[in-house]
Design a protein around this motif. Structure first.
Motif, PDB file in Angstrom:
ATOM      1  N   GLY A   1      18.156 -31.416 124.972  1.00 50.44           N
ATOM      2  CA  GLY A   1      16.802 -31.205 125.130  1.00 50.44           C
ATOM      3  C   GLY A   1      16.916 -29.583 125.171  1.00 50.44           C
ATOM      4  O   GLY A   1      17.720 -28.874 125.691  1.00 50.44           O
ATOM      5  N   GLN A   2      16.148 -29.062 124.113  1.00 53.15           N
ATOM      6  CA  GLN A   2      16.107 -27.789 123.946  1.00 53.15           C
ATOM      7  C   GLN A   2      14.819 -27.096 124.520  1.00 53.15           C
ATOM      8  O   GLN A   2      13.721 -27.781 123.677  1.00 53.15           O
ATOM      9  N   THR A   3      14.431 -26.466 125.404  1.00 50.01           N
ATOM     10  CA  THR A   3      13.026 -26.204 126.060  1.00 50.01           C
ATOM     11  C   THR A   3      12.579 -24.691 125.980  1.00 50.01           C
ATOM     12  O   THR A   3      13.468 -23.777 126.064  1.00 50.01           O
ATOM     13  N   MET A   4      11.287 -24.456 125.558  1.00 49.56           N
ATOM     14  CA  MET A   4      11.027 -22.983 125.888  1.00 49.56           C
ATOM     15  C   MET A   4       9.573 -22.897 126.382  1.00 49.56           C
ATOM     16  O   MET A   4       8.776 -23.748 126.510  1.00 49.56           O
ATOM     17  N   PHE A   5       9.587 -22.219 127.495  1.00 47.60           N
ATOM     18  CA  PHE A   5       8.289 -21.899 128.412  1.00 47.60           C
ATOM     19  C   PHE A   5       7.605 -20.545 128.184  1.00 47.60           C
ATOM     20  O   PHE A   5       8.565 -19.645 128.018  1.00 47.60           O
ATOM     21  N   ARG A   6       6.517 -20.616 128.619  1.00 46.28           N
ATOM     22  CA  ARG A   6       5.725 -19.417 128.718  1.00 46.28           C
ATOM     23  C   ARG A   6       5.038 -19.412 130.065  1.00 46.28           C
ATOM     24  O   ARG A   6       4.579 -20.408 130.502  1.00 46.28           O
ATOM     25  N   PHE A   7       5.334 -18.341 130.731  1.00 40.53           N
ATOM     26  CA  PHE A   7       4.759 -17.953 131.955  1.00 40.53           C
ATOM     27  C   PHE A   7       3.474 -17.319 132.000  1.00 40.53           C
ATOM     28  O   PHE A   7       3.046 -16.548 131.055  1.00 40.53           O
TER      29      PHE A   7
END
Length: 333
Positions: A208-214
């Motif tokens: 799994g490769q994940t990107m988040f924006r806060f």
């Protein structure tokens, strides 16, 4: 009360590790065990010298001599025993993820309000001393405002065939880094995008490769690979980078912090989370149980491992899994 009499509900591999850890905590007494499998129950009772053995957790919860429970059932079987334990007035150590749905996480949280016992969620990475020191430095303002983070949490393929038929790498492992990033920033995640790769054809993908924006503008990338070659000589490749406006923090808990060469190969076993010494587990997991016992015995509020924080991490990782399925960025309200 100076000692909590605690029962373990769920005796899979990690329930056994919980029991091995409890055995080394001075303020805890391993007093009961519970699993639906008779042979496993008998074997664990003999191993730990525990006489109170239950196949139904409701029977354990009805025992007035049990003060607390550690719940290590499968993540989609957390709500019922956790809510029942809180209603029974027990202190509850609930292994992460808090649940398999945000709805269940919120239901468990609601059950903890006004309960006689405390509710602690076992996000063990918060008790890794390297991350705790990083949090301390962030709180002291030493790196300014966090603007970017990245993490790696990769493990050998030999660990994961059974696990991948139960849970995927994003919710199963990247949830640790998600929780830590929420802790470091004190912020909330507003969007998730992820991609997964299926290597071995199991129920869940291996990678799994994940990107988040806060909400405050920071971004994060998380790498979770559950299929490193089986001859990989270390148990985990774990790293995190935290970039601020005034500084950088690097956390590394990976090979070769200990190298042991024997007639077979080079080994670098875990020395941080639950290392075994003379038959008893130590490390961050024992620190978790020390913290849990201290809060329960001394009436202290749980401030690390709260159900609200655990549910936020669950919501973000479930959103990432949804993104991987749909190919879209998923917004989080």
């Amino acid at each position: 009360m100076e000692r909590l009499r605690i029962g373990v509900i769920g005796l899979g591999w990690f329930g056994e590790i919980h029991a091995e850890t409890i055995a080394g905590v001075p303020n805890l007494e391993l007093a009961a065990l519970c699993t639906r499998t008779p042979d496993r129950l008998a074997a664990m009772g003999e191993k730990f010298g525990v006489k109170k053995l239950y196949r139904d957790y409701n029977d354990l919860l009805a025992d007035p001599d049990i003060d607390a429970v550690s719940i290590c059932t499968m993540w989609d079987q957390h709500r019922e025993p956790a809510v029942a334990a809180l209603k029974a007035g027990k202190h509850v150590f609930l292994e992460k993820p808090i649940a398999s749905s945000v709805e269940d996480g919120r239901a468990i949280t609601a059950a903890s309000k006004g309960a006689k016992g405390i509710l602690f969620i076992g996000h063990v990475v918060r008790f890794n001393p390297r991350y705790r020191m990083a949090k301390q430095a962030i709180d002291e303002g030493r790196i300014g405002k966090i603007v970017a983070m990245s993490s790696r949490r990769n493990i050998p393929a030999a660990w994961t065939p059974t696990i991948l038929n139960k849970i995927g790498p994003i919710v199963g492992d990247a949830i640790h880094d998600t929780d830590i990033m929420l802790w470091f920033t004190g912020d909330r995640i507003v969007s998730a995008y992820a991609q997964t790769t299926d290597v071995r054809g199991l129920k869940h993908p291996d990678i799994g490769q994940t990107m988040f924006r806060f909400a405050g503008g920071a971004t994060a990338t998380l790498e979770t690979v559950w299929c490193m070659p089986e001859k990989t000589p270390f148990d985990i490749d774990e790293r995190m980078s935290i970039i601020g406006t005034e500084g950088i923090i690097q956390v590394q808990d990976t090979f070769p912090n200990l190298g042991i060469v024997d007639g077979n190969r080079l080994h670098s076993p875990d020395t941080t989370y639950w290392p075994m010494f003379n038959g008893v587990r130590g490390g961050a997991l024992r620190e978790e149980f020390n913290y849990f016992a201290d809060c329960a015995i001394n009436g202290k509020p749980v401030t690390i491992g709260t159900p609200e924080d655990a549910t936020a991490a669950l919501q973000a990782t479930l959103a990432a899994e949804e993104s991987a399925r749909s190919g879209d960025v998923v917004r989080i309200a």
